[in-house]
Design an enzyme around this catalytic site. Structure first.
Site, PDB file in Angstrom:
ATOM      1  N   GLY A 146       0.763  -1.380   0.039  1.00  0.00           N
ATOM      2  CA  GLY A 146       0.072   0.005   0.055  1.00  0.00           C
ATOM      3  C   GLY A 146       0.847   1.380   0.158  1.00  0.00           C
ATOM      4  O   GLY A 146       0.431   2.305  -0.847  1.00  0.00           O
ATOM      5  N   ASP A 147       1.896   1.229   0.849  1.00  0.00           N
ATOM      6  CA  ASP A 147       3.078   2.336   0.781  1.00  0.00           C
ATOM      7  C   ASP A 147       3.497   2.752  -0.649  1.00  0.00           C
ATOM      8  O   ASP A 147       3.814   3.704  -1.151  1.00  0.00           O
ATOM      9  CB  ASP A 147       3.941   2.172   1.756  1.00  0.00           C
ATOM     10  CG  ASP A 147       3.323   2.198   3.153  1.00  0.00           C
ATOM     11  OD1 ASP A 147       2.538   2.985   3.551  1.00  0.00           O
ATOM     12  OD2 ASP A 147       3.632   1.099   3.829  1.00  0.00           O
ATOM     13  N   ARG A 148       3.957   1.370  -1.171  1.00  0.00           N
ATOM     14  CA  ARG A 148       4.739   1.535  -2.730  1.00  0.00           C
ATOM     15  C   ARG A 148       3.487   2.030  -3.700  1.00  0.00           C
ATOM     16  O   ARG A 148       3.881   3.058  -4.264  1.00  0.00           O
ATOM     17  CB  ARG A 148       4.863   0.140  -3.077  1.00  0.00           C
ATOM     18  CG  ARG A 148       5.678   0.132  -4.249  1.00  0.00           C
ATOM     19  CD  ARG A 148       7.142   0.699  -4.375  1.00  0.00           C
ATOM     20  NE  ARG A 148       6.810   2.160  -4.899  1.00  0.00           N
ATOM     21  CZ  ARG A 148       7.772   2.718  -5.143  1.00  0.00           C
ATOM     22  NH1 ARG A 148       9.139   2.469  -4.738  1.00  0.00           N
ATOM     23  NH2 ARG A 148       7.696   4.102  -5.662  1.00  0.00           N
TER      24      ARG A 148
END
Length: 470
Positions: free
Chosen positions: A253-255
């Site tokens: 999700g961060d990527r």
């Protein structure tokens, strides 16, 4: 002309993975016993988003809370070593540390500790300047309070009127400020925000409630759906052949959010930005996920304790390299299996150390040695090989890497000199491009004829009992 920074805002944590194997149940209770083999760590939350961004973007600025404890210092060191400029916000309490216990690629248990919370107050001048001068902003909300600070919210609201702001929300976090270019909840978060009674996945409802330019609801292996004003929802699938199922999706999700912010900052529309982000997140998972940016703890201190308990341990190899670079000193690195240490290894390591101010050794993991050398190898486990190397006076740091070649680790380590022993041609080494890209040099040193771990192992095996496995 100075490049405007990509700014990450949000809550950072320290992630720790204790890795091992599980082949039996405990006699005290019907639970598996995990034999811990090694421990790795990395920034989590907004810290991970910033670390991932710094692998491809520059400059990257992280606005986050950093607690004044041992884990907080290690968290900041890991971020700085990864090329992130940290603008810390004052915190009370202790650093939130999340420890996963994993065996054979499967999470068995997670232990959370820490109660850090941001302290409300005026926005530091450097933080205000970073937000005002950003080319794009990615908000990684992990529900710990940074995005609820009134000064932060006021600054983000002002920024959203000028530049793309991507907001990755959290069920316990603050609502996105009005005017975000893109808000990226996953499917379960979207249902939480708009209520279970809402028809469909609630994209249209969230678009109105958040007054956003677009809402993207991510669905893991099923891709994502993008909602924009007055347009039909657009489904974006993941690229064919992408890893799904048992893959470790920690950090995906961060990527995704970072990639979307980068694309929007470069002028892409929301649909094109999500297409780029979906592909980027899929590649990230296929490459091993967050494990690819994890840093093994020092071999002489890998005891399975949490980072809060290890505040006085020696710094890890990546942090050492970053500190030496800041001091203008020359960092040398080399790598290999080092299955049985012999005279050839010692001579290579001593010669490598003489080329600079510190020598860091990258050791192939057990899995990569098996892939390179075949069944029956390694003779010694990676943690034991690392301990032996760390005991040598000419070695300043040791770290273990996964994969057949160490490109990923070299992206973070960024040595001034990369040494290989043998008859290689520098330009043909697969890791050479990484070294050169970061301004480093590749040096080939001759090996000592007649010495080989494989030959020693074969000779010992032919003369008597099999070498004991440690």
């Amino acid at each position: 002309m100075t490049t405007k920074p990509l700014v990450i805002v949000g809550d950072s944590i320290l992630d720790v993975d204790i890795l091992g194997s599980a082949s039996r149940l405990s006699p005290e209770a019907p639970v598996p016993v995990v034999d811990a083999e090694r421990q790795v760590q990395r920034p989590g939350g907004a810290g991970l988003a910033a670390l991932l961004a710094a692998r491809t973007e520059t400059p990257v600025v992280l606005i986050t809370g950093i607690a004044a404890d041992g884990a907080g210092r290690r968290l900041r060191d890991l971020l700085v070593a990864g090329g992130v400029s940290v603008l810390p916000l004052p915190m009370s309490g202790t650093t939130v540390t999340k420890t996963r216990i994993r065996a054979r690629g499967q999470s068995m248990l997670r232990v959370d500790r820490g109660d850090a919370a941001p302290v409300d107050g005026p926005l530091p001048v450097a933080v205000a300047q970073a937000l005002a001068g950003a080319r794009a902003i990615c908000v990684a909300d992990y529900g710990a309070g940074v995005t609820a600070l009134p000064a932060i919210r006021a600054a983000l609201t002002e920024s959203a009127a000028r530049i793309p702001v991507v907001w990755d929300p959290h069920p316990r976090g603050a609502a996105p400020v009005p005017g975000c270019a893109l808000v990226t909840p996953n499917h379960e978060e979207a249902r939480h925000f708009c209520g279970a009674a809402t028809a469909g996945d609630g994209g249209e409802v969230l678009l109105r409630n958040w007054a956003a330019g677009a809402v993207c609801i991510t669905r893991g292996a099923q891709g994502a759906r993008v909602y924009g004003p007055g347009a039909t929802a657009r489904h974006i699938g993941i690229p064919a052949g992408s890893v799904a199922g048992a893959a470790d999706v920690c950090g995906a999700g961060d990527r995704f959010a970072v990639a979307a912010a980068v694309a929007l900052g470069a002028g892409a529309d929301p649909v094109a930005a999500v297409q780029a982000a979906v592909a980027d997140a899929a590649r990230f998972v296929a490459a091993g996920g967050a494990a690819a940016v994890s840093t093994p703890l020092p071999a002489n201190g890998s005891d399975g304790l949490s980072e809060a308990d290890r505040a006085e341990d020696p710094i890890d190899a990546v942090t050492l390299a970053a500190r030496l670079r800041r001091e203008g000193r020359v960092v040398v690195a080399t790598g290999g299996c080092f299955d049985l240490l012999h005279t050839g290894h010692i001579r290579l390591l001593r010669q490598a150390r003489e080329l600079g101010d510190a020598l860091i050794v990258l050791v192939n993991s057990d899995a990569s040695v098996r892939a390179l050398k075949g069944a029956g190898r390694p003779v010694m486990r990676d943690v034991d090989r690392a301990r032996v190397l760390a005991a040598l006076a000419c070695v300043d740091g040791v770290t273990i890497f996964e994969g057949l070649t160490p490109e990923r680790l070299l992206e973070t380590l960024r040595p001034d000199i990369w040494v290989k022993g043998g008859d290689y041609v520098a330009a043909e080494l697969p890791e050479a491009d990484v070294v050169y890209r970061h301004g480093g040099e590749v040096v080939i040193l001759p090996t000592v004829a007649g010495y080989s771990s494989s030959r020693l192992i074969a000779a010992a095996s032919s003369r008597g009992p099999t070498i004991e496995r440690f």
